[in-house]
Design a protein around this motif. Sequence first.
Motif, PDB file in Angstrom:
ATOM      1  N   MET A 106       5.290  10.870  65.101  1.00 34.73           N
ATOM      2  CA  MET A 106       6.234  10.765  63.991  1.00 34.73           C
ATOM      3  C   MET A 106       6.174  12.039  63.151  1.00 34.73           C
ATOM      4  N   HIS A 107       7.325  12.475  62.672  1.00 34.70           N
ATOM      5  CA  HIS A 107       7.431  13.668  61.845  1.00 34.70           C
ATOM      6  C   HIS A 107       8.094  13.266  60.530  1.00 34.70           C
ATOM      7  N   VAL A 108       7.439  13.581  59.409  1.00 37.58           N
ATOM      8  CA  VAL A 108       7.948  13.192  58.101  1.00 37.58           C
ATOM      9  C   VAL A 108       7.963  14.420  57.195  1.00 37.58           C
ATOM     10  N   PHE A 109       9.117  14.667  56.597  1.00 32.08           N
ATOM     11  CA  PHE A 109       9.291  15.756  55.643  1.00 32.08           C
ATOM     12  C   PHE A 109       9.627  15.118  54.298  1.00 32.08           C
ATOM     13  N   VAL A 110       8.865  15.479  53.273  1.00 31.09           N
ATOM     14  CA  VAL A 110       9.035  14.859  51.962  1.00 31.09           C
ATOM     15  C   VAL A 110       9.371  15.930  50.925  1.00 31.09           C
ATOM     16  N   TRP A 111      10.450  15.685  50.203  1.00 27.48           N
ATOM     17  CA  TRP A 111      10.802  16.481  49.030  1.00 27.48           C
ATOM     18  C   TRP A 111      10.789  15.543  47.841  1.00 27.48           C
ATOM     19  N   ASN A 112      11.146  16.034  46.677  1.00 24.68           N
ATOM     20  CA  ASN A 112      11.082  15.170  45.510  1.00 24.68           C
ATOM     21  C   ASN A 112      12.153  14.077  45.581  1.00 24.68           C
ATOM     22  N   ARG A 113      11.716  12.856  45.840  1.00 18.91           N
ATOM     23  CA  ARG A 113      12.553  11.650  45.840  1.00 18.91           C
ATOM     24  C   ARG A 113      13.536  11.578  47.006  1.00 18.91           C
ATOM     25  N   ARG A 114      13.226  12.276  48.051  1.00 10.15           N
ATOM     26  CA  ARG A 114      14.001  12.167  49.291  1.00 10.15           C
ATOM     27  C   ARG A 114      13.096  12.553  50.453  1.00 10.15           C
ATOM     28  N   PHE A 115      13.424  12.049  51.640  1.00 11.46           N
ATOM     29  CA  PHE A 115      12.607  12.395  52.797  1.00 11.46           C
ATOM     30  C   PHE A 115      13.423  12.291  54.085  1.00 11.46           C
ATOM     31  N   LEU A 116      12.896  12.926  55.116  1.00  7.72           N
ATOM     32  CA  LEU A 116      13.422  12.870  56.473  1.00  7.72           C
ATOM     33  C   LEU A 116      12.301  12.390  57.375  1.00  7.72           C
ATOM     34  N   LEU A 117      12.561  11.338  58.118  1.00  4.50           N
ATOM     35  CA  LEU A 117      11.586  10.797  59.074  1.00  4.50           C
ATOM     36  C   LEU A 117      12.203  10.833  60.465  1.00  4.50           C
ATOM     37  N   HIS A 118      11.437  11.348  61.425  1.00  2.00           N
ATOM     38  CA  HIS A 118      11.878  11.357  62.818  1.00  2.00           C
ATOM     39  C   HIS A 118      10.789  10.743  63.681  1.00  2.00           C
ATOM     40  N   ALA A 119      11.177   9.842  64.579  1.00  2.00           N
ATOM     41  CA  ALA A 119      10.202   9.213  65.473  1.00  2.00           C
ATOM     42  C   ALA A 119      10.870   8.858  66.791  1.00  2.00           C
ATOM     43  N   ASP A 120      10.073   8.820  67.844  1.00  2.00           N
ATOM     44  CA  ASP A 120      10.552   8.441  69.170  1.00  2.00           C
ATOM     45  C   ASP A 120       9.369   7.890  69.969  1.00  2.00           C
ATOM     46  N   PRO A 121       9.325   6.578  70.190  1.00  2.00           N
ATOM     47  CA  PRO A 121      10.237   5.530  69.714  1.00  2.00           C
ATOM     48  C   PRO A 121       9.894   5.148  68.275  1.00  2.00           C
TER      49      PRO A 121
END
Length: 263
Positions: free
Chosen positions: A1-16
């Motif tokens: 899993m890959h998670v990018f966090v900014w202030n009060r928002r984020f992007l999460l990528h996972a497979d599966p």
Amino acid sequence: MHVFVWNRRFLLHADPYVMDRRDQPYRRLSATVIVAHAGHFSLAVDGGAVTRHEAAIVACNVRRDYIEAPSGGISIFDAGISTEAFLRLAPQVAPAAVRPLTADAAARLRELLARQPPSQATAEQARRLYDAAVDTACELPMPPLQRDPRILQLMATIEQLPLDARPQRQVARAAGLSDSRLRALFRQHLGCSMSQYLRWVTAWKAVALWRRGVSLTEVAHAAGFYDLSHADRVAREITGMSPSALIDPRKVRLLIGDDFSRP
């Protein structure tokens, strides 16, 4: 899993990816764009049936029960209720709990993800990907949400309160409103209670503290949580995951942005 966090928002990528919270559903104060890299993902909200989508926007404070992308990968772009991205996404989905994106928008989102796979992105590349994904998801010709100046002032006041405050009483006094009028105004414009919003704000303050290198235990106490269990429950309202799982390098590649100087 890959998670990018900014202030009060984020992007999460996972497979599966599987998030089964039907026994313990949660509500997130954000608008969320979800994209399956191939095929469809399965989604259930508000106790309803499981539906399948290529890409969709989930509205703020919807009860999130279940999501699964068994293969091909999934990317989740989450915009917290106080962000500019939220102001753009919220009108795109309202008044529904979930709005499937068109096949054209889904295809363009997949093109973005193919050009810049989140699994290979730096924090800056992921930020540009996030912004482009929000632009693409805003496919309807609708202006951003405009907030009542009174609500903006209320939100700013709550930003300054500790977690154990009674926000209704303190905010009502500052705004010159009765408790009942304040409750109605807040729920009308933000779709949540003041106590829920205060928990959300506090959780993000905790993220900012942790980013500076403070331990989870120290973060919990500094942010105003009773203990780590209390912090864990509130953190799950943001990501659906516990803090310890989110920062486990064996399971998650976590990158934190540098925009925590502003709410």
